[in-house]
Design an enzyme around this catalytic site. Structure first.
Site, PDB file in Angstrom:
ATOM      1  N   LYS A  19      -1.986  -1.676  -3.745  1.00  0.00           N
ATOM      2  CA  LYS A  19      -3.200  -0.584  -4.008  1.00  0.00           C
ATOM      3  C   LYS A  19      -2.073   0.748  -4.123  1.00  0.00           C
ATOM      4  O   LYS A  19      -1.009   0.804  -3.171  1.00  0.00           O
ATOM      5  CB  LYS A  19      -3.625  -0.715  -2.728  1.00  0.00           C
ATOM      6  N   LYS A  77       0.643  -1.125  -0.046  1.00  0.00           N
ATOM      7  CA  LYS A  77      -0.047   0.036   0.056  1.00  0.00           C
ATOM      8  C   LYS A  77       0.962   1.207   0.082  1.00  0.00           C
ATOM      9  O   LYS A  77       1.623   1.543   0.772  1.00  0.00           O
ATOM     10  CB  LYS A  77      -1.117  -0.008   1.328  1.00  0.00           C
TER      11      LYS A  77
HETATM   12  C1  PBG Z   1      -7.683   3.305   5.276  1.00  0.00           C
HETATM   13  C2  PBG Z   1      -7.999   3.176   3.859  1.00  0.00           C
HETATM   14  C3  PBG Z   1      -7.653   4.032   2.847  1.00  0.00           C
HETATM   15  C4  PBG Z   1      -8.220   3.595   1.730  1.00  0.00           C
HETATM   16  C5  PBG Z   1      -8.538   2.409   1.743  1.00  0.00           C
HETATM   17  N1  PBG Z   1      -8.416   1.922   3.206  1.00  0.00           N
HETATM   18  C6  PBG Z   1      -7.282   5.495   2.836  1.00  0.00           C
HETATM   19  C7  PBG Z   1      -6.014   5.916   3.277  1.00  0.00           C
HETATM   20  O1  PBG Z   1      -4.997   5.108   3.550  1.00  0.00           O
HETATM   21  O2  PBG Z   1      -5.596   7.091   3.459  1.00  0.00           O
HETATM   22  C8  PBG Z   1      -8.110   4.153   0.310  1.00  0.00           C
HETATM   23  C9  PBG Z   1      -9.190   3.709  -0.692  1.00  0.00           C
HETATM   24  C10 PBG Z   1      -9.560   4.527  -1.786  1.00  0.00           C
HETATM   25  O3  PBG Z   1      -8.861   5.718  -2.107  1.00  0.00           O
HETATM   26  O4  PBG Z   1     -10.494   4.404  -2.732  1.00  0.00           O
HETATM   27  N2  PBG Z   1      -6.420   3.154   5.746  1.00  0.00           N
HETATM   28 ZN    ZN Z   2      -5.829   3.864   7.836  1.00  0.00          ZN
END
Ligand code: PBG
Ligand code: ZN
Length: 321
Positions: A246, A193
């Site tokens: 992601k 991520k």
């Molecule tokens: C929470 C989370 C996020 C997303 C999914 N779970 C945001 C982040 O990490 O700030 C992003 C999903 C998206 O942008 O569609 N940690």
């Molecule tokens: Zn988070």
């Protein structure tokens, strides 16, 4: 004379369909939803057109539609009624997420339910864990993530998806689930991520932006790919069932490398910023939404994704059915 003519196999739609290497299916998709407290609420999210904040009753109605379209899974995100320093509403069985999971499981038992495990929607400071000064304390956060995962499994989640990027979380969550006998609840890890500007619309939708600083001390530097392989290796060793990458579109090189190296399913998250860019360009009439979305999602599969989490899932299911 030219003997080998690739164009021969492009001569008609049926000919092309016979030699097509990648086929997008409704069964590849997971649809994310946002649940809130209250009843009969269905409010469009400004940064994510055609996505809604839904109260549990309406989330159940949508879940029925998702299942009827043949989409196998839904991922549940929530906006809590209260926030605190630790994010304790994240493991409150009376919070919208736990209630929605239970209600959807009851109404549509065959639908696979994915619970997103993180704390940023639930903490006053908007970071994904417990703070020690300005630093997110890794090992203290693990204890909280265990509670969140177990509460979602108790509500009826089939898959736990930790998106916090703490070290050691897959082991910690697996232990906590097994301890409560949830041995058949799977873990889909947000293994790779990146700290990405593509999450902007989601943070507006989930009210989860960090109140100071950024997430770069826990989410990955988007310049790195060897480190992505390291994260994947760790999650495999810690027993993640599904590996997720992601965002998706700008990271298909990572998807492809990971796919070549591992023998567990690979998922991608087609995130909110990717969605918002397509929606706004389509609204301006600058692109053909349907064609662009099918092209993007097919490219994700071609790169190696088995599973695609996408806000386009409902539309795609209608288009390709
Ligand atoms: C929470 C989370 C996020 C997303 C999914 N779970 C945001 C982040 O990490 O700030 C992003 C999903 C998206 O942008 O569609 N940690
Ligand atoms: Zn988070």
């Amino acid at each position: 004379m030219i003997k080998l003519r690739p164009r021969r196999l492009r001569i008609s739609e049926n000919m092309r369909s016979m030699v097509r290497e990648t086929n997008l299916s409704v069964k590849d998709l997971i649809y994310p939803i946002f649940v809130v407290a209250g009843t009969n609420i269905r409010e469009e999210i400004p940064s994510m057109p055609e996505c809604y904040h839904l109260s549990v009753d309406n989330a159940v109605e949508l879940a029925k539609k998702i299942a009827a379209l043949g989409i196998p899974a839904v991922e549940v995100f929530g906006l809590p009624e209260y926030k605190d320093e630790l994010g304790s509403s994240a493991w409150d069985m009376n919070s919208p997420v736990q209630k929605a999971i239970a209600a959807i499981k009851k109404a549509v038992p065959e639908l696979v339910i994915v619970g997103d495990v993180c704390l940023c929607q639930y903490t006053t400071h908007g970071h994904c864990g417990k703070l020690c000064g300005d630093y997110v304390d890794n090992d203290e956060t693990l204890k909280l993530l265990q509670k969140v995962a177990v509460s979602q499994a108790e509500a009826g989640a089939d898959i736990i998806a930790p998106s916090d990027m703490m070290d050691g979380r897959i082991s910690a969550i697996r232990d906590a689930l097994d301890d409560k006998n949830f041995v058949n609840v799977s873990i889909m890890s947000y293994s790779v991520k990146y700290a990405s500007a593509y999450y902007g619309p989601f943070r507006d939708a989930a009210n989860s932006a960090p109140q100071f600083g950024n997430r770069k001390q826990y989410q990955m530097d988007f310049a790195n790919i060897r480190e992505a392989l390291k994260e994947v290796e760790l999650d495999l060793a810690e027993s993640a069932d599904i590996i997720m990458i992601k965002p998706a579109l700008a990271y298909l090189d990572v998807v492809s490398k990971v796919r070549e190296r591992i023998n567990r399913p690979v998922a991608v998250y087609n995130v909110s910023g990717e969605y918002a860019m397509v929606k706004s360009a389509a609204k301006s009439g600058w692109i053909d939404e349907k064609r662009i979305v099918i092209e993007n999602l097919t490219a994700m599969k071609r790169a190696g994704a088995d599973i695609i989490i996408t806000y386009h899932a409902l539309d795609v299911a209608e288009w390709i059915r």
